[in-house]
Design an enzyme around this catalytic site. Structure first.
Site, PDB file in Angstrom:
ATOM      1  N   GLY A  45      78.101 108.240  58.840  1.00 47.32           N
ATOM      2  CA  GLY A  45      78.176 108.128  57.388  1.00 47.32           C
ATOM      3  C   GLY A  45      78.630 106.729  57.008  1.00 47.32           C
ATOM      4  O   GLY A  45      79.354 106.081  57.780  1.00 47.32           O
ATOM      5  N   GLN A  50      82.008 100.229  51.961  1.00 42.97           N
ATOM      6  CA  GLN A  50      82.125  99.719  53.334  1.00 42.97           C
ATOM      7  C   GLN A  50      81.193  98.547  53.626  1.00 42.97           C
ATOM      8  O   GLN A  50      81.301  97.913  54.667  1.00 42.97           O
ATOM      9  CB  GLN A  50      81.872 100.848  54.340  1.00 42.97           C
ATOM     10  N   CYS A 108      86.450 106.212  61.358  1.00 46.39           N
ATOM     11  CA  CYS A 108      85.894 105.557  60.183  1.00 46.39           C
ATOM     12  C   CYS A 108      85.438 104.164  60.604  1.00 46.39           C
ATOM     13  O   CYS A 108      86.178 103.463  61.296  1.00 46.39           O
ATOM     14  CB  CYS A 108      86.967 105.463  59.095  1.00 46.39           C
ATOM     15  N   LEU A 109      84.238 103.764  60.204  1.00 42.96           N
ATOM     16  CA  LEU A 109      83.716 102.460  60.627  1.00 42.96           C
ATOM     17  C   LEU A 109      84.556 101.301  60.091  1.00 42.96           C
ATOM     18  O   LEU A 109      84.497 100.202  60.635  1.00 42.96           O
ATOM     19  CB  LEU A 109      82.248 102.305  60.195  1.00 42.96           C
ATOM     20  N   HIS A 150      84.380 112.886  53.519  1.00 44.20           N
ATOM     21  CA  HIS A 150      84.933 111.587  53.925  1.00 44.20           C
ATOM     22  C   HIS A 150      84.253 110.451  53.136  1.00 44.20           C
ATOM     23  O   HIS A 150      84.920 109.562  52.621  1.00 44.20           O
ATOM     24  CB  HIS A 150      84.734 111.423  55.443  1.00 44.20           C
ATOM     25  N   GLU A 151      82.933 110.513  53.029  1.00 42.67           N
ATOM     26  CA  GLU A 151      82.198 109.443  52.327  1.00 42.67           C
ATOM     27  C   GLU A 151      82.473 109.458  50.825  1.00 42.67           C
ATOM     28  O   GLU A 151      82.633 108.410  50.210  1.00 42.67           O
ATOM     29  CB  GLU A 151      80.687 109.542  52.586  1.00 42.67           C
ATOM     30  N   HIS A 154      85.564 107.759  50.009  1.00 39.42           N
ATOM     31  CA  HIS A 154      85.391 106.298  49.966  1.00 39.42           C
ATOM     32  C   HIS A 154      84.930 105.829  48.586  1.00 39.42           C
ATOM     33  O   HIS A 154      85.381 104.799  48.093  1.00 39.42           O
ATOM     34  CB  HIS A 154      84.305 105.846  50.962  1.00 39.42           C
TER      35      HIS A 154
HETATM   36 ZN    ZN Z   1      85.082 106.014  56.500  1.00 37.67          ZN
END
Ligand code: ZN
Length: 193
Positions: A45, A50, A108-109, A150-151, A154
């Site tokens: 995701g 991000q 998380c990236l 989660h996304e 963000h």
């Molecule tokens: Zn994340």
């Protein structure tokens, strides 16, 4: 050029996204660039914040689990989640459905190498618009429901560290703080160059 992924410490990760209002070729390009960046980073995701844009837009590509198939209902019709992937969600709004919360180790990236347990509801309903601006409602559970929560966090400036129990966060606090410092140092060097 592959988009680079913003790391913890950059302000944009704390910004609430503005709604997507133009469903044009630029949005389609953004979606495909984000999918490429996500795949390159081996993520499932990626939110617009991000890649440095405070926008209500994210992409997900969650594989189904052969032993624990996910339950997916799109616009009232059950379907295999693999037919939905990859997904682009504009202006998504999550509603949790009656279900148990469960813990799962998330990454998380924007926090490379940092993983920790987060409790989230098992089942959700998400309303969103696709790349053509068409409104949909998706009911889902399992990893897809977790990834979407989660996304969408963000998109509202909320990070997985905010959702951790205090004790869990204490265990990774040092790593999180040094990541933040690294990011700030890099930004400082960048602004001097
Ligand atoms: Zn994340």
């Amino acid at each position: 050029m592959t988009l680079s992924i913003v790391k913890y410490g950059e302000k944009v990760l704390r910004q609430k996204g503005v709604p997507v209002s133009q469903f044009d070729s630029q949005l389609k390009q953004l979606s495909s660039d984000m999918l490429i960046a996500m795949e390159a980073a081996e993520g499932i995701g990626l939110a617009a914040q991000q890649i440095g844009k405070a926008l209500q837009f994210c992409v997900v590509d969650v594989p189904d689990h052969p032993e624990h198939p996910m339950d997916c209902i799109l616009d009232g019709k059950p379907l295999s989640p693999s037919l939905l992937m990859p997904m682009s969600l504009a202006n998504p709004v999550v509603k949790t459905l009656p279900s148990d919360e469960f813990y799962y180790e998330e990454g998380c990236l924007s926090f490379p190498g940092i993983n920790a347990d987060v409790a989230r509801p098992e089942r959700i309903e998400v309303s969103y618009q696709d790349l053509d601006g068409v409104a949909h409602t998706l009911e889902c559970d399992g990893l897809l429901a977790r990834c979407i929560q989660h996304e969408v966090d963000h998109l509202n400036g909320i990070l997985f560290i905010d959702r951790m129990e205090k004790q869990t966060y204490t265990e990774i606090k040092k790593e999180v703080q040094s990541l933040k410092q690294e990011t700030l140092d890099r930004l400082r060097v960048g602004s001097q160059a």
